[in-house]
Design a protein around this motif. Structure first.
Motif, PDB file in Angstrom:
ATOM      1  N   LEU A  10      -4.705 -41.491  16.586  1.00  0.00           N
ATOM      2  CA  LEU A  10      -4.378 -42.751  16.934  1.00  0.00           C
ATOM      3  C   LEU A  10      -3.190 -43.254  15.911  1.00  0.00           C
ATOM      4  CD1 LEU A  10      -4.855 -45.517  18.605  1.00  0.00           C
ATOM      5  CD2 LEU A  10      -6.450 -46.064  16.754  1.00  0.00           C
ATOM      6  N   PHE A  11      -3.317 -42.746  14.710  1.00  0.00           N
ATOM      7  CA  PHE A  11      -2.017 -43.172  13.902  1.00  0.00           C
ATOM      8  C   PHE A  11      -0.784 -42.537  14.288  1.00  0.00           C
ATOM      9  CE2 PHE A  11       0.383 -41.822  10.092  1.00  0.00           C
ATOM     10  CZ  PHE A  11       0.735 -43.196   9.629  1.00  0.00           C
ATOM     11  N   GLN A  12      -1.007 -41.116  14.495  1.00  0.00           N
ATOM     12  CA  GLN A  12       0.177 -40.556  15.074  1.00  0.00           C
ATOM     13  C   GLN A  12       0.840 -41.123  16.454  1.00  0.00           C
ATOM     14  OE1 GLN A  12      -1.540 -36.413  15.568  1.00  0.00           O
ATOM     15  NE2 GLN A  12      -1.011 -35.947  13.168  1.00  0.00           N
ATOM     16  N   LYS A  13       0.199 -41.449  17.333  1.00  0.00           N
ATOM     17  CA  LYS A  13       0.506 -42.044  18.488  1.00  0.00           C
ATOM     18  C   LYS A  13       1.173 -43.448  17.896  1.00  0.00           C
ATOM     19  CE  LYS A  13      -3.155 -40.344  21.388  1.00  0.00           C
ATOM     20  NZ  LYS A  13      -4.573 -40.636  22.382  1.00  0.00           N
ATOM     21  N   GLN A  14       0.635 -44.403  17.586  1.00  0.00           N
ATOM     22  CA  GLN A  14       1.170 -45.750  17.179  1.00  0.00           C
ATOM     23  C   GLN A  14       2.415 -45.345  16.249  1.00  0.00           C
ATOM     24  OE1 GLN A  14      -1.784 -47.694  15.016  1.00  0.00           O
ATOM     25  NE2 GLN A  14      -2.955 -48.247  16.886  1.00  0.00           N
ATOM     26  N   ARG A  15       2.533 -44.431  15.390  1.00  0.00           N
ATOM     27  CA  ARG A  15       3.612 -44.162  14.618  1.00  0.00           C
ATOM     28  C   ARG A  15       4.806 -43.694  15.332  1.00  0.00           C
ATOM     29  NH1 ARG A  15       6.121 -45.539   9.926  1.00  0.00           N
ATOM     30  NH2 ARG A  15       7.364 -44.034   9.252  1.00  0.00           N
ATOM     31  N   VAL A  16       4.529 -42.829  16.545  1.00  0.00           N
ATOM     32  CA  VAL A  16       5.482 -42.395  17.331  1.00  0.00           C
ATOM     33  C   VAL A  16       6.130 -43.565  18.191  1.00  0.00           C
ATOM     34  CG1 VAL A  16       6.023 -41.026  19.436  1.00  0.00           C
ATOM     35  CG2 VAL A  16       4.674 -40.006  17.544  1.00  0.00           C
ATOM     36  N   ASP A  17       5.158 -44.392  18.649  1.00  0.00           N
ATOM     37  CA  ASP A  17       5.573 -45.714  19.471  1.00  0.00           C
ATOM     38  C   ASP A  17       6.502 -46.437  18.924  1.00  0.00           C
ATOM     39  OD1 ASP A  17       4.043 -44.664  21.665  1.00  0.00           O
ATOM     40  OD2 ASP A  17       2.405 -46.119  21.054  1.00  0.00           O
ATOM     41  N   MET A  18       6.066 -46.535  17.463  1.00  0.00           N
ATOM     42  CA  MET A  18       7.070 -47.651  16.739  1.00  0.00           C
ATOM     43  C   MET A  18       8.473 -46.902  16.348  1.00  0.00           C
ATOM     44  SD  MET A  18       6.259 -48.838  12.583  1.00  0.00           S
ATOM     45  CE  MET A  18       6.494 -47.234  11.948  1.00  0.00           C
ATOM     46  N   LEU A  19       8.567 -45.578  16.082  1.00  0.00           N
ATOM     47  CA  LEU A  19       9.626 -45.055  15.953  1.00  0.00           C
ATOM     48  C   LEU A  19      10.351 -44.909  17.074  1.00  0.00           C
ATOM     49  CD1 LEU A  19       8.632 -41.645  13.966  1.00  0.00           C
ATOM     50  CD2 LEU A  19       9.822 -43.753  13.044  1.00  0.00           C
ATOM     51  N   LEU A  20       9.788 -44.937  18.398  1.00  0.00           N
ATOM     52  CA  LEU A  20      10.737 -44.938  19.661  1.00  0.00           C
ATOM     53  C   LEU A  20      11.172 -46.273  19.817  1.00  0.00           C
ATOM     54  CD1 LEU A  20       8.526 -42.766  21.861  1.00  0.00           C
ATOM     55  CD2 LEU A  20      10.532 -42.254  20.983  1.00  0.00           C
ATOM     56  N   ALA A  21      10.689 -47.281  19.507  1.00  0.00           N
ATOM     57  CA  ALA A  21      11.138 -48.714  19.592  1.00  0.00           C
ATOM     58  C   ALA A  21      12.214 -49.061  18.720  1.00  0.00           C
ATOM     59  CB  ALA A  21       9.744 -49.549  19.314  1.00  0.00           C
ATOM     60  N   GLU A  22      12.083 -48.360  17.265  1.00  0.00           N
ATOM     61  CA  GLU A  22      13.059 -48.525  16.260  1.00  0.00           C
ATOM     62  C   GLU A  22      14.494 -47.856  16.883  1.00  0.00           C
ATOM     63  OE1 GLU A  22      14.743 -50.102  12.783  1.00  0.00           O
ATOM     64  OE2 GLU A  22      12.823 -50.604  13.900  1.00  0.00           O
ATOM     65  N   LEU A  23      14.192 -46.718  17.331  1.00  0.00           N
ATOM     66  CA  LEU A  23      15.439 -45.854  17.795  1.00  0.00           C
ATOM     67  C   LEU A  23      15.927 -46.970  19.245  1.00  0.00           C
ATOM     68  CD1 LEU A  23      14.345 -42.265  17.699  1.00  0.00           C
ATOM     69  CD2 LEU A  23      16.123 -43.403  16.428  1.00  0.00           C
ATOM     70  N   LEU A  24      15.258 -47.475  19.917  1.00  0.00           N
ATOM     71  CA  LEU A  24      15.816 -48.031  21.434  1.00  0.00           C
ATOM     72  C   LEU A  24      16.377 -49.340  20.791  1.00  0.00           C
ATOM     73  CD1 LEU A  24      15.930 -48.054  24.140  1.00  0.00           C
ATOM     74  CD2 LEU A  24      13.695 -49.557  24.264  1.00  0.00           C
ATOM     75  N   ARG A  25      15.968 -49.991  19.608  1.00  0.00           N
ATOM     76  CA  ARG A  25      16.552 -51.131  19.120  1.00  0.00           C
ATOM     77  C   ARG A  25      18.103 -50.732  18.460  1.00  0.00           C
ATOM     78  NH1 ARG A  25      17.244 -53.872  14.328  1.00  0.00           N
ATOM     79  NH2 ARG A  25      16.025 -52.079  13.370  1.00  0.00           N
TER      80      ARG A  25
END
Length: 249
Positions: free
Chosen positions: A177-192
């Protein structure tokens, strides 16, 4: 057809002479092969004529007809003898090969027999595999075709272990679960940081109209009001009383 049947019969034959097996050598192997009890030996060949006339093997090159020669030697266990038809001292046509292993004589199969045997073996194994696989197939009107290995314990245990391994590999590849949330956060940061480009059609819709166009639109609206007059919206009162009740007689 008869010669073909005879060739197939010779492939199933073997011959040996227990009295001479221990004394085999490159010098005595031709005498061993040319024994009268050997079913692979043709007594009408030139070798038999040379033996009866007590001549040397070198005289075979000067004769025409069927002969046997020593083709290959791998002492002390393997000897290869070729049967051929000689046309002249420098030309001969091979007919068959025979090999002697440990004193036992066998006929070497030709390429056609080797291919036929391999194809037949493959077809038999495939047919057996299809028959065994079809015996585990089950059909249900709702589920369709499925496999049922319950009758075979080995296949049933293997199927269960394969399912467990597949589920374990799927869980391992999906991550925590930590890896999934971490990946989502990184994708959102890149999109911003790197937003995707806006298509040209959407850019035209987002631009405000020019000032001249606003004045023209306002003038057109005032002219329409003067021509038609103000819009009067009258609301009529609606009687919300219920209908009178009928009195019972």
């Amino acid at each position: 057809m008869a010669s073909r049947q005879m060739t197939n019969d010779h492939l199933r034959l073997s011959w040996h002479d227990t009295q001479m097996m221990a004394t085999l050598s490159p010098q005595t192997v031709m005498d061993y092969f040319c024994r009268k009890s050997n079913p692979f030996y043709d007594h009408m060949c030139n070798n038999e004529t040379v033996r009866m006339q007590r001549l040397g093997p070198e005289h075979l090159h000067n004769m025409i007809g069927l002969e046997y020669i020593l083709l290959h030697v791998a002492e002390p266990i393997l000897y290869v003898i070729r049967k051929q038809h000689r046309h002249n001292p420098s030309e001969a046509t091979p007919i068959a090969d025979y090999y002697i292993i440990g004193g036992t004589v066998y006929k070497a199969p030709d390429l056609a027999n080797v291919i036929n045997a391999r194809i037949l073996n493959t077809v038999v194994n495939l047919q057996s595999a299809f028959e065994e696989a079809s015996s585990y197939a089950r059909y249900h009107p709702n589920k369709g075709y499925t496999w049922d290995f319950s009758s075979n314990k080995v296949l049933s245990d293997k199927s269960k272990s394969d399912k467990k391994d597949a589920n374990a590999a799927k869980d391992e590849n999906s991550g925590t679960l930590f890896q999934k949330q971490r990946v989502d956060m990184l994708l959102a940061e890149l999109l911003r940081k790197f937003p995707p480009p806006i298509p040209p059609m959407l850019q035209n819709l987002q631009q405000p109209p020019p000032a001249g166009d606003d004045l023209n639109a306002a003038g057109n609206a005032s002219e329409m009001n003067n021509a038609t007059g103000p819009l009067d919206i009258k609301t009529e009162g609606v009687d919300m009383k219920p209908p009178p009740e009928k009195k019972s007689k």
